[in-house]
Design an enzyme around this catalytic site. Structure first.
Site, PDB file in Angstrom:
ATOM      1  N   LYS A  18       0.834  -1.203   0.000  1.00  0.00           N
ATOM      2  CA  LYS A  18       0.000   0.000   0.000  1.00  0.00           C
ATOM      3  C   LYS A  18       0.869   1.253   0.000  1.00  0.00           C
ATOM      4  CE  LYS A  18      -4.249  -1.487   2.276  1.00  0.00           C
ATOM      5  NZ  LYS A  18      -5.055  -1.432   3.492  1.00  0.00           N
ATOM      6  N   ASP A  72      -9.677   2.182   3.714  1.00  0.00           N
ATOM      7  CA  ASP A  72     -10.389   0.997   4.174  1.00  0.00           C
ATOM      8  C   ASP A  72     -11.031   0.382   2.943  1.00  0.00           C
ATOM      9  OD1 ASP A  72     -10.888  -0.588   6.507  1.00  0.00           O
ATOM     10  OD2 ASP A  72     -13.015  -0.145   6.226  1.00  0.00           O
ATOM     11  N   GLY A 158      -6.116 -11.759  -0.953  1.00  0.00           N
ATOM     12  CA  GLY A 158      -7.506 -11.721  -0.470  1.00  0.00           C
ATOM     13  C   GLY A 158      -8.459 -12.495  -1.363  1.00  0.00           C
ATOM     14  N   TYR A 159      -9.501 -11.821  -1.801  1.00  0.00           N
ATOM     15  CA  TYR A 159     -10.571 -12.470  -2.562  1.00  0.00           C
ATOM     16  C   TYR A 159     -10.329 -12.432  -4.082  1.00  0.00           C
ATOM     17  CZ  TYR A 159     -12.920 -12.026   1.952  1.00  0.00           C
ATOM     18  OH  TYR A 159     -13.236 -12.106   3.289  1.00  0.00           O
ATOM     19  N   ASP A 160      -9.154 -11.996  -4.505  1.00  0.00           N
ATOM     20  CA  ASP A 160      -8.881 -11.891  -5.950  1.00  0.00           C
ATOM     21  C   ASP A 160      -9.200 -13.175  -6.730  1.00  0.00           C
ATOM     22  OD1 ASP A 160      -8.134  -9.212  -6.316  1.00  0.00           O
ATOM     23  OD2 ASP A 160      -6.101  -9.590  -5.619  1.00  0.00           O
ATOM     24  N   HIS A 185     -10.588  -0.803  -7.532  1.00  0.00           N
ATOM     25  CA  HIS A 185     -11.174   0.125  -6.570  1.00  0.00           C
ATOM     26  C   HIS A 185     -10.095   1.024  -5.946  1.00  0.00           C
ATOM     27  CE1 HIS A 185      -9.727  -3.525  -4.809  1.00  0.00           C
ATOM     28  NE2 HIS A 185     -10.052  -3.220  -3.567  1.00  0.00           N
TER      29      HIS A 185
HETATM   30  P1  IMP Z   1      -7.998  -3.528   4.659  1.00  0.00           P
HETATM   31  O1  IMP Z   1      -8.552  -2.414   3.847  1.00  0.00           O
HETATM   32  O2  IMP Z   1      -6.512  -3.536   4.681  1.00  0.00           O
HETATM   33  O3  IMP Z   1      -8.655  -3.595   6.003  1.00  0.00           O
HETATM   34  O4  IMP Z   1      -8.341  -4.890   3.922  1.00  0.00           O
HETATM   35  C1  IMP Z   1      -9.616  -5.288   3.649  1.00  0.00           C
HETATM   36  C2  IMP Z   1      -9.720  -6.704   3.132  1.00  0.00           C
HETATM   37  O5  IMP Z   1     -10.539  -6.647   1.967  1.00  0.00           O
HETATM   38  C3  IMP Z   1      -8.441  -7.403   2.691  1.00  0.00           C
HETATM   39  O6  IMP Z   1      -7.854  -8.114   3.725  1.00  0.00           O
HETATM   40  C4  IMP Z   1      -8.983  -8.368   1.629  1.00  0.00           C
HETATM   41  O7  IMP Z   1      -9.532  -9.496   2.218  1.00  0.00           O
HETATM   42  C5  IMP Z   1     -10.112  -7.563   1.014  1.00  0.00           C
HETATM   43  N1  IMP Z   1      -9.612  -6.813  -0.156  1.00  0.00           N
HETATM   44  C6  IMP Z   1      -9.453  -5.465  -0.262  1.00  0.00           C
HETATM   45  N2  IMP Z   1      -8.964  -5.129  -1.467  1.00  0.00           N
HETATM   46  C7  IMP Z   1      -8.778  -6.300  -2.131  1.00  0.00           C
HETATM   47  C8  IMP Z   1      -8.254  -6.608  -3.425  1.00  0.00           C
HETATM   48  O8  IMP Z   1      -7.831  -5.751  -4.209  1.00  0.00           O
HETATM   49  N3  IMP Z   1      -8.230  -7.925  -3.734  1.00  0.00           N
HETATM   50  C9  IMP Z   1      -8.661  -8.897  -2.910  1.00  0.00           C
HETATM   51  N4  IMP Z   1      -9.130  -8.666  -1.697  1.00  0.00           N
HETATM   52  C10 IMP Z   1      -9.200  -7.363  -1.295  1.00  0.00           C
END
Ligand code: IMP
Length: 197
Positions: A18, A72, A158-160, A185
Site C-alpha cells: 500500500k 479501508d 484476499g478475494y482476488d 477500486h
Molecule cells: P484492509 O482495507 O486492509 O482492512 O483490507 C480489507 C480486506 O478486503 C483485505 O484483507 C482483503 O480481504 C479484502 N480486499 C481489499 N482489497 C482487495 C483486493 O484488491 N483484492 C482482494 N481482496 C481485497
C-alpha cells in the site's frame, strides 16, 4: 491547501504494498508509515468503510501531529446483504488467513445461481489535515465483478481468485499488477485523491 514539495503525510498502514502504491501516485508528498511513530493500531469499530477510514486517519494524525491518510477496503456481495463488507479481512475470524476468508465466502455462495453472484470491491481513502479536521478529503473507488464458485489465478491477495471480471474474461488474480491498478477500486480511489490534492 497542501504545498507540494515533500510535505509529510502519515499513512495509517504498515502494508509495504500500500505504501508503495500510494507513494507512486502522490509523488509530491513524502508518505511515512505510521510504524515510524510507534502509533498504536486504531480499533475499526465503524459499520461503514468511511467511518473506519476516518477512525484510522484520525488516530494517525493525533499521534503524529501530521496530516494523515487511511484507506479501508473490502468486498461487498449483494446476495449476502453486503457481507463480508467492513469485516472482509476478518470474515472467518480475527486471526483468519486470506485462504480461510475465501473458503468461507465460497461456502456461503454455494448453490447461488450465476445471475445472483454480483459483487464489488470498495476502497475509501480519507485524508485529514489534522486530528480535528472537520472537513476531510474523501475519495472512493468501486470495482464491479461476480463471485466464482471456485478459486482461479495466483496473483493478488484476499478475494482476488474468486472475483470474476467478465470484461477481462479472467479473475482479478489472473491480472497483471499493472492492469489491476488501472481497473481496481484502490487505483480509482488513489487517482481521485491525487486529483483532489
Ligand atoms: P484492509 O482495507 O486492509 O482492512 O483490507 C480489507 C480486506 O478486503 C483485505 O484483507 C482483503 O480481504 C479484502 N480486499 C481489499 N482489497 C482487495 C483486493 O484488491 N483484492 C482482494 N481482496 C481485497
Amino acid at each position: 491547501m497542501f504545498q507540494p514539495s515533500s510535505e509529510k503525510i502519515v499513512l495509517a498502514s504498515g502494508n509495504p504494498g500500500k505504501i508503495k502504491e500510494i507513494q507512486a501516485i502522490l509523488t509530491d508528498f513524502s508518505i511515512i508509515p505510521q510504524q515510524l511513530f510507534n502509533i498504536p493500531e486504531a480499533e475499526e469499530t465503524g459499520s461503514t468503510f468511511i467511518e473506519n477510514a476516518i477512525i484510522k486517519a484520525r488516530n494517525a494524525a493525533l499521534h503524529s501531529k501530521l496530516p494523515a491518510i487511511a484507506d479501508d477496503s473490502g468486498l461487498v456481495v449483494d446476495t449476502l446483504n453486503g457481507a463480508p463488507g467492513v469485516i472482509s479481512a476478518r470474515y472467518a475470524g480475527t486471526q483468519a488467513t486470506d485462504q480461510q476468508n475465501l473458503q468461507k465466502l465460497l461456502d456461503a455462495m454455494q448453490g447461488i445461481p450465476k445471475a445472483q453472484r454480483s459483487a464489488r470491491f470498495i476502497c475509501v481513502i480519507v485524508l485529514l489535515r489534522h486530528a480535528d479536521d472537520p472537513f476531510p478529503l474523501i475519495s472512493q473507488g468501486s470495482w464491479e465483478g461476480t463471485i466464482l464458485s471456485y478459486a482461479k489465478g495466483t496473483h493478488g491477495f484476499g478475494y482476488d481468485p474468486v472475483f470474476w471480471l467478465a470484461s477481462e474474461n479472467c479473475s482479478s488474480a489472473e491480472l497483471s499488477t499493472q492492469r489491476k491498478n488501472q481497473l481496481s477500486h484502490r487505483g480509482q480511489a488513489l487517482r481521485h485523491l491525487a486529483s483532489l490534492l
